[in-house]
Write a protein that holds these residues in place. Structure first.
Motif, PDB file in Angstrom:
ATOM      1  N   ILE A  71     -49.083 -28.107  45.105  1.00  0.00           N
ATOM      2  CA  ILE A  71     -49.713 -26.845  44.724  1.00  0.00           C
ATOM      3  C   ILE A  71     -48.677 -25.745  44.907  1.00  0.00           C
ATOM      4  O   ILE A  71     -48.028 -25.657  45.954  1.00  0.00           O
ATOM      5  N   PHE A  72     -48.517 -24.907  43.893  1.00  0.00           N
ATOM      6  CA  PHE A  72     -47.597 -23.778  43.966  1.00  0.00           C
ATOM      7  C   PHE A  72     -48.379 -22.481  43.834  1.00  0.00           C
ATOM      8  O   PHE A  72     -49.319 -22.382  43.042  1.00  0.00           O
ATOM      9  N   ALA A  77     -59.409 -15.370  44.787  1.00  0.00           N
ATOM     10  CA  ALA A  77     -59.205 -15.786  43.398  1.00  0.00           C
ATOM     11  C   ALA A  77     -57.764 -15.645  42.920  1.00  0.00           C
ATOM     12  O   ALA A  77     -57.523 -15.496  41.737  1.00  0.00           O
ATOM     13  N   ALA A  78     -56.797 -15.643  43.846  1.00  0.00           N
ATOM     14  CA  ALA A  78     -55.405 -15.690  43.414  1.00  0.00           C
ATOM     15  C   ALA A  78     -55.162 -17.055  42.786  1.00  0.00           C
ATOM     16  O   ALA A  78     -55.608 -18.077  43.294  1.00  0.00           O
ATOM     17  N   GLN A  79     -54.436 -17.116  41.666  1.00  0.00           N
ATOM     18  CA  GLN A  79     -54.293 -18.353  40.922  1.00  0.00           C
ATOM     19  C   GLN A  79     -53.189 -19.243  41.489  1.00  0.00           C
ATOM     20  O   GLN A  79     -52.158 -18.759  41.962  1.00  0.00           O
ATOM     21  N   ILE A  80     -53.420 -20.542  41.434  1.00  0.00           N
ATOM     22  CA  ILE A  80     -52.452 -21.542  41.884  1.00  0.00           C
ATOM     23  C   ILE A  80     -52.228 -22.553  40.768  1.00  0.00           C
ATOM     24  O   ILE A  80     -53.023 -22.664  39.835  1.00  0.00           O
ATOM     25  N   ASN A 119     -56.830 -18.807  47.883  1.00  0.00           N
ATOM     26  CA  ASN A 119     -56.293 -19.016  46.532  1.00  0.00           C
ATOM     27  C   ASN A 119     -57.142 -20.064  45.838  1.00  0.00           C
ATOM     28  O   ASN A 119     -57.550 -21.065  46.458  1.00  0.00           O
ATOM     29  N   THR A 120     -57.408 -19.857  44.562  1.00  0.00           N
ATOM     30  CA  THR A 120     -58.225 -20.799  43.813  1.00  0.00           C
ATOM     31  C   THR A 120     -57.527 -21.226  42.534  1.00  0.00           C
ATOM     32  O   THR A 120     -56.622 -20.547  42.039  1.00  0.00           O
ATOM     33  N   GLY A 121     -57.953 -22.347  42.006  1.00  0.00           N
ATOM     34  CA  GLY A 121     -57.399 -22.841  40.756  1.00  0.00           C
ATOM     35  C   GLY A 121     -58.155 -24.069  40.303  1.00  0.00           C
ATOM     36  O   GLY A 121     -59.175 -24.446  40.887  1.00  0.00           O
ATOM     37  N   THR A 122     -57.628 -24.692  39.257  1.00  0.00           N
ATOM     38  CA  THR A 122     -58.258 -25.886  38.695  1.00  0.00           C
ATOM     39  C   THR A 122     -57.225 -26.990  38.557  1.00  0.00           C
ATOM     40  O   THR A 122     -56.086 -26.734  38.139  1.00  0.00           O
TER      41      THR A 122
END
Length: 417
Positions: free
Chosen positions: A53-54, A30-33, A128-131
């Motif tokens: 993606i960063f 669940a680290a944010q990207i 890593n996860t994000g939206t």
């Protein structure tokens, strides 16, 4: 088309293509990207567009994707690169490039409009996860310097009276500032048509009939619009450059699509038009070899406009226009704008654009205005940078003017007040 290849690599592969030290395996969930357009860095992206993606720990090394099946038409990008995968709503995305802090990819064409879940898995188990915010279209143009603005990934296409086609560069290399800058185009005689060929992304699913290109103050419809057949995720827009812009100099360009907004701004340089009888100005010299922002500069040359001060547009290194104080046919007196950088000086008149052969060196400085809490300027206030004798940095001091303005000259790069 070589410019497109150069640009896509130069912009999307922003990390040097070499193996980086690999960190020890980590189990991070669940680290944010951040997911953004690879062209404009806006936070909305579209199906079949190129995105970046960063984050951190996205990959264990740098790798560039190649065509996985040269025998099949088109380009088949890998969906796993150096052990890294990206899933968008559960579907793997084709990958251009991966590195520990950045990934460049193509969004799958069937990605649903709306928020999308993004999961990046590295070969060492890091997740890593994000939206991502998915829209149908969101016009974005690729700039050569990879900053979201400036010279575009584009070329000029000249159609001669005979029907012959000539491709010309929109850019030139500024060695002093280590960046690409606009290169002037001569629109030629009235029997020729010069098209601007732009490359972007997230455009193809907009309604072509609603797409407009704004060049300077002129709005034009496109003559070609859609996916470029040679490059994955790249869209192409062709538009004729209006002859009414002859001699306009550096102008901003953007692409707008009804219902989907306007792209980032990029810059091109429109020079004169051959066969029109126009004689562009010539810049031959300056009264100084180096100067501070806010100081008055005298430009020597020929062909400057005398019909009005505003008929001379003066720029240094393609920056903001300088204020013209006096003008004769052979001499201009201008105030160097704050924020100017070392570079060529251009003068644009209704007759065209002229550029100095040598750059004007703008001395490094810090400038500003000192005001009280009521936003009234404070005069005669001392502004100082304390030096460091051991580091060879002198103390630099000045006082504010009656208007509260100050300029600290010859400040070493990286020093702040």
């Amino acid at each position: 088309m070589g410019i497109v290849i150069l640009f896509v690599i130069g912009t999307l592969y922003r990390t040097a293509p070499e193996t980086l030290p690999v960190a020890a395996a980590r189990d991070i969930s669940a680290a944010q990207i951040a997911v953004v357009s690879a062209a404009s860095y806006e936070t909305t992206v579209a199906p079949d567009s190129i995105a970046s993606i960063f984050g951190t720990g996205l990959a264990t090394q740098v790798a560039i994707g190649n065509d996985t099946d040269p025998n099949t038409s088109g380009i088949q990008l890998p969906t796993q690169l150096a052990g890294t995968t990206v899933e968008i709503n559960g579907k793997r995305a084709p990958l251009f490039f991966v590195s520990p802090n950045q990934i460049n990819l193509v969004l799958p064409g069937d990605t649903t409009i709306g928020p999308a879940n993004v999961i990046v898995r590295a070969s060492n188990g890091t997740t890593n996860t994000g939206t991502a915010q998915i829209v149908q279209a969101d016009p974005a143009l690729f700039p050569l310097n990879g900053t979201g603005t400036g010279v575009p990934a584009a070329n000029f296409l000249r159609i001669k009276a005979s029907g012959a086609q000539v491709h010309e560069d929109v850019f030139q290399w500024d060695a002093a500032n280590q960046r690409f800058t606009p290169k002037p185009v001569d629109l030629g005689p009235s029997t020729e048509i010069v098209y601007l060929v732009l490359y972007g992304t997230a455009l193809r699913y907009a309604d072509r009939t609603s797409v407009r290109v704004l060049i300077g103050s002129e709005e034009r419809s496109t003559t070609l619009f859609g996916a470029n057949p040679n490059f994955v995720g790249v869209d192409q827009v062709n538009v004729p450059i209006p002859r009414s812009l002859i001699g306009r100099g550096i102008v901003s360009v953007s692409v707008a699509a009804l219902g989907f907004g306007t792209s980032n701004l990029v810059d091109i340089w429109i020079g004169g038009g051959g066969g029109s009888g126009a004689t562009p100005p010539q810049v031959t010299n300056f009264n100084v070899t180096d100067i501070l922002a806010g100081s008055q500069l005298t430009i020597l040359g020929t062909g400057f406009a005398t019909t009005g001060l505003d008929d001379n547009v003066v720029k240094i290194a393609g920056g903001a226009p300088a204020k013209v104080m006096e003008a004769t046919s052979s001499q201009l007196k201008v105030v160097v704008p704050f924020g100017s950088e070392t570079g060529q000086v251009t003068v644009t008149t209704p007759q065209g654009t002229g550029s100095s052969s040598a750059p004007l060196r703008v001395r490094t400085s810090i400038s500003g205005i000192v005001e009280n809490t009521n936003k009234q300027p404070l005069s005669n206030v001392i502004v100082r940078i304390n030096g460091s004798p051991g580091a060879g940095i002198p103390t630099i001091q000045t006082r504010t003017s009656d208007q509260g303005a100050f300029v600290l000259p010859d400040v070493p790069v990286g020093i702040h007040t």
